[in-house]
Design a protein around this motif. Structure first.
Motif, short mmCIF file in Angstrom:
data_model
loop_
_atom_site.label_atom_id
_atom_site.label_comp_id
_atom_site.label_asym_id
_atom_site.label_seq_id
_atom_site.Cartn_x
_atom_site.Cartn_y
_atom_site.Cartn_z
N MET A 14 74.70 33.33 -63.67
CA MET A 14 74.65 33.49 -62.21
C MET A 14 73.25 33.30 -61.66
SD MET A 14 77.39 36.58 -61.75
CE MET A 14 79.09 36.31 -62.28
N MET A 15 72.24 33.86 -62.33
CA MET A 15 70.87 33.70 -61.85
C MET A 15 70.40 32.27 -62.04
SD MET A 15 68.88 35.76 -60.34
CE MET A 15 67.44 35.24 -59.43
N SER A 16 70.85 31.63 -63.11
CA SER A 16 70.45 30.24 -63.38
C SER A 16 70.94 29.30 -62.30
CB SER A 16 70.99 29.80 -64.74
OG SER A 16 70.45 30.58 -65.79
N ALA A 17 72.12 29.57 -61.74
CA ALA A 17 72.66 28.72 -60.68
C ALA A 17 71.74 28.75 -59.46
CB ALA A 17 74.07 29.17 -60.30
N ILE A 18 71.18 29.91 -59.16
CA ILE A 18 70.25 30.02 -58.03
C ILE A 18 68.94 29.31 -58.37
CG2 ILE A 18 68.99 31.63 -56.55
CD1 ILE A 18 71.22 33.68 -57.08
N TYR A 19 68.47 29.45 -59.61
CA TYR A 19 67.27 28.73 -60.03
C TYR A 19 67.47 27.22 -59.90
CZ TYR A 19 65.11 32.93 -62.06
OH TYR A 19 64.54 34.16 -62.25
N ALA A 20 68.68 26.76 -60.19
CA ALA A 20 68.96 25.32 -60.07
C ALA A 20 68.78 24.85 -58.63
CB ALA A 20 70.38 25.03 -60.56
N LEU A 21 69.21 25.67 -57.67
CA LEU A 21 69.00 25.32 -56.26
C LEU A 21 67.52 25.15 -55.95
CD1 LEU A 21 71.35 27.59 -54.10
CD2 LEU A 21 71.62 25.17 -54.62
N VAL A 22 66.70 26.07 -56.48
CA VAL A 22 65.26 26.02 -56.24
C VAL A 22 64.68 24.73 -56.80
CG1 VAL A 22 63.06 27.13 -56.73
CG2 VAL A 22 65.07 28.54 -56.25
N ALA A 23 65.09 24.39 -58.03
CA ALA A 23 64.46 23.27 -58.73
C ALA A 23 64.95 21.91 -58.25
CB ALA A 23 64.71 23.41 -60.24
N ILE A 24 66.22 21.79 -57.86
CA ILE A 24 66.76 20.48 -57.48
C ILE A 24 66.04 19.91 -56.27
CG2 ILE A 24 68.79 19.33 -56.53
CD1 ILE A 24 70.51 21.04 -58.39
N GLY A 25 65.82 20.74 -55.25
CA GLY A 25 65.10 20.25 -54.07
C GLY A 25 63.70 19.80 -54.41
N PHE A 26 63.05 20.57 -55.28
CA PHE A 26 61.68 20.25 -55.71
C PHE A 26 61.64 18.89 -56.41
CE2 PHE A 26 57.98 20.66 -58.52
CZ PHE A 26 57.02 21.14 -57.65
N MET A 146 76.63 39.89 -54.87
CA MET A 146 75.72 38.85 -54.41
C MET A 146 75.42 37.84 -55.52
SD MET A 146 74.87 38.73 -51.24
CE MET A 146 73.39 37.73 -51.32
N TYR A 147 75.39 38.31 -56.78
CA TYR A 147 75.22 37.38 -57.90
C TYR A 147 76.40 36.42 -57.97
CZ TYR A 147 71.18 39.61 -60.16
OH TYR A 147 69.93 40.08 -60.45
N ILE A 148 77.59 36.97 -57.81
CA ILE A 148 78.80 36.14 -57.87
C ILE A 148 78.81 35.14 -56.73
CG2 ILE A 148 81.32 36.18 -57.83
CD1 ILE A 148 81.19 39.01 -59.00
N LEU A 149 78.49 35.63 -55.51
CA LEU A 149 78.46 34.74 -54.36
C LEU A 149 77.39 33.66 -54.53
CD1 LEU A 149 79.57 34.13 -51.53
CD2 LEU A 149 77.80 35.65 -50.60
N GLY A 150 76.23 34.07 -55.04
CA GLY A 150 75.16 33.10 -55.27
C GLY A 150 75.57 32.02 -56.26
N PHE A 151 76.28 32.41 -57.31
CA PHE A 151 76.77 31.45 -58.30
C PHE A 151 77.74 30.46 -57.65
CE2 PHE A 151 80.00 30.19 -61.40
CZ PHE A 151 79.20 29.68 -62.43
N VAL A 152 78.69 30.99 -56.87
CA VAL A 152 79.70 30.14 -56.23
C VAL A 152 79.06 29.20 -55.22
CG1 VAL A 152 81.73 30.14 -54.75
CG2 VAL A 152 81.56 31.79 -56.62
N VAL A 153 78.22 29.74 -54.34
CA VAL A 153 77.58 28.92 -53.30
C VAL A 153 76.67 27.87 -53.93
CG1 VAL A 153 75.93 28.97 -51.39
CG2 VAL A 153 77.73 30.69 -51.52
N SER A 154 75.95 28.25 -54.98
CA SER A 154 75.05 27.30 -55.63
C SER A 154 75.81 26.12 -56.19
CB SER A 154 74.27 28.00 -56.75
OG SER A 154 73.43 29.00 -56.23
N TRP A 155 76.92 26.39 -56.86
CA TRP A 155 77.67 25.29 -57.47
C TRP A 155 78.43 24.47 -56.43
CZ3 TRP A 155 77.00 22.59 -61.54
CH2 TRP A 155 76.33 23.15 -62.63
N ILE A 156 78.81 25.09 -55.33
CA ILE A 156 79.39 24.30 -54.23
C ILE A 156 78.33 23.35 -53.68
CG2 ILE A 156 80.22 24.43 -51.85
CD1 ILE A 156 81.69 26.99 -52.60
#
Length: 296
Positions: A14-26, A146-156
Motif C-alpha cells: 500500500m505504501m509502495s503504491a503511493i511512492y510510485a505516484l511520487v516517482a512517476i511524475g519525477f 487511508m492506506y487502502i484508499l491510497g493504494f486504490v487511487v494510486s493504481w487507478i
C-alpha cells in the motif's frame, strides 16, 4: 513471525503504491525534457496544504468542502502549479541543466518559506478521507483505511496514465518525444504542448501523493524533503526516464522500508534503501530497467 511478514507484505504494497505516484511524475519530466525537477517535492507539499485549506474551516473561516472534493481540488491546484512552473520559468531555462537544477531547488525553498510564513512551522493534521481501520484478524494487524484508499487511487491513476500514453494520440506524442525529440518534431509533434502536458500530469500525481502522505505521515513545511529523496532513489534504481522501472523500484523501496520498520525500528528506516542505491550505481548505473526511451 508469520504475522509480521504478512503485515510487511500488506502495508508495504500500500505504501509502495503511493511512492510510485511520487516517482512517476519525477521520472516523466526527466524522460520528456531531461529536467531533474527538484521542485517536485514542493509540489507534493502544495497538494497537502491545498487539501488542508479546502477541507479545514479553521483555515478559511467557515468554508470547508468534503474531503473527497478536497482531494480533487488539491490535485487540480498542484497540477496547475506544476503547469505554471514550467510555462513561467522552466521552459525558458531548460536548455541549461545547471541553471534549471538550481532554479527548481530555489522554487522548493521559496515554497517552504511561504508555507512557514502562512501556516507556521508546526505540523498540521489533515482530515482523513476514509476514517477508521480495518482489523485483519488472521494477520493480527490493523490497516488504516487511508492506506487502502491510497493504494486504490494510486493504481487507478497509474492505470489511467498507462491508458493515456499507450492508447491516445496525445499520450503517444509524449512517448514520441521521450524516444527522440528531434524525430517527434519532424512528425509534427508540438514539443512545447507535450512538455506542458507532461508537467501538468506530473503535478496531478504529486498532488495526489501529497494528500496521502500528508494524512498518513505529517504535513509541515519540511514534508517535501523525504518524498523528494525517496523519488530520487526510486528513479535512479528503476532507471531514469523509465515509468515501469519507477513502479518496480517503488515497491522494492516500499517493502524494504516496511521490513526495516517492522523488524529493526525507525532508526534504520533508510539504510537498506541507500545500500541498494549504491549497489545499483556500482553494478548497473543505468538502473534496473535502464531508460525506456532515449534522445537521438
Amino acid at each position: 513471525m508469520l504475522e509480521s511478514i504478512l503485515s510487511v507484505l500488506i502495508l508495504g504494497a500500500m505504501m509502495s503504491a503511493i511512492y510510485a505516484l511520487v516517482a512517476i511524475g519525477f521520472t516523466m519530466i526527466f524522460g520528456v525534457g531531461g529536467v531533474l525537477n527538484l521542485a517536485h517535492g514542493g509540489l507534493i507539499m502544495i497538494g497537502a496544504y491545498a487539501f488542508l485549506v479546502s477541507t479545514s474551516s479553521s483555515v478559511v473561516g467557515s468554508i470547508a468542502v468534503p474531503t473527497l472534493l478536497g482531494l480533487v481540488i488539491a490535485t487540480l491546484v498542484t497540477a496547475v502549479a506544476s503547469y505554471v512552473l514550467y510555462g513561467g520559468l522552466v521552459r525558458y531555462i531548460e536548455d541549461n541543466v545547471v541553471i534549471t537544477f538550481l532554479s527548481t531547488v530555489m522554487v522548493a525553498l521559496l515554497l517552504t518559506e511561504l508555507i512557514h510564513y502562512e501556516f507556521g512551522s508546526s505540523p498540521r493534521t489533515l482530515l482523513p478521507i476514509a476514517d477508521g481501520t480495518l482489523h485483519l484478524q488472521g494477520v493480527g494487524t490493523r490497516i488504516n483505511y487511508m492506506y487502502i484508499l491510497g493504494f486504490v487511487v494510486s493504481w487507478i491513476a497509474i492505470g489511467l496514465l498507462w491508458y493515456y500514453v499507450s492508447r491516445t494520440d496525445e499520450g503517444r506524442s509524449i512517448l514520441a518525444v521521450s524516444m527522440s525529440e528531434r524525430g517527434a518534431q519532424l512528425t509534427g509533434v508540438d514539443l512545447e504542448s507535450v512538455k506542458s502536458r507532461t508537467w501538468l500530469i506530473a503535478g496531478a500525481l504529486a498532488g495526489l501523493a501529497g494528500v496521502f502522505l500528508g494524512t498518513l505521515q505529517t504535513t509541515s513545511p519540511e514534508m517535501w524533503l523525504n518524498p523528494l529523496a525517496i523519488a530520487f532513489i526510486i528513479v535512479v534504481i528503476g532507471g531514469i526516464g523509465s515509468i515501469k522501472g519507477s513502479v518496480v523500484a517503488a515497491y522494492l523501496i516500499g517493502y524494504l522500508e516496511q521490513f526495516t520498520l517492522e523488524f529493526l525500528g525507525t532508526g534504520y528506516q533508510g539504510i537498506f534503501s541507500l545500500v541498494v542505491l549504491v549497489a545499483v550505481l556500482l553494478l548497473k548505473p543505468e538502473g534496473l530497467f535502464g531508460r525506456e526511451f532515449a534522445h537521438e
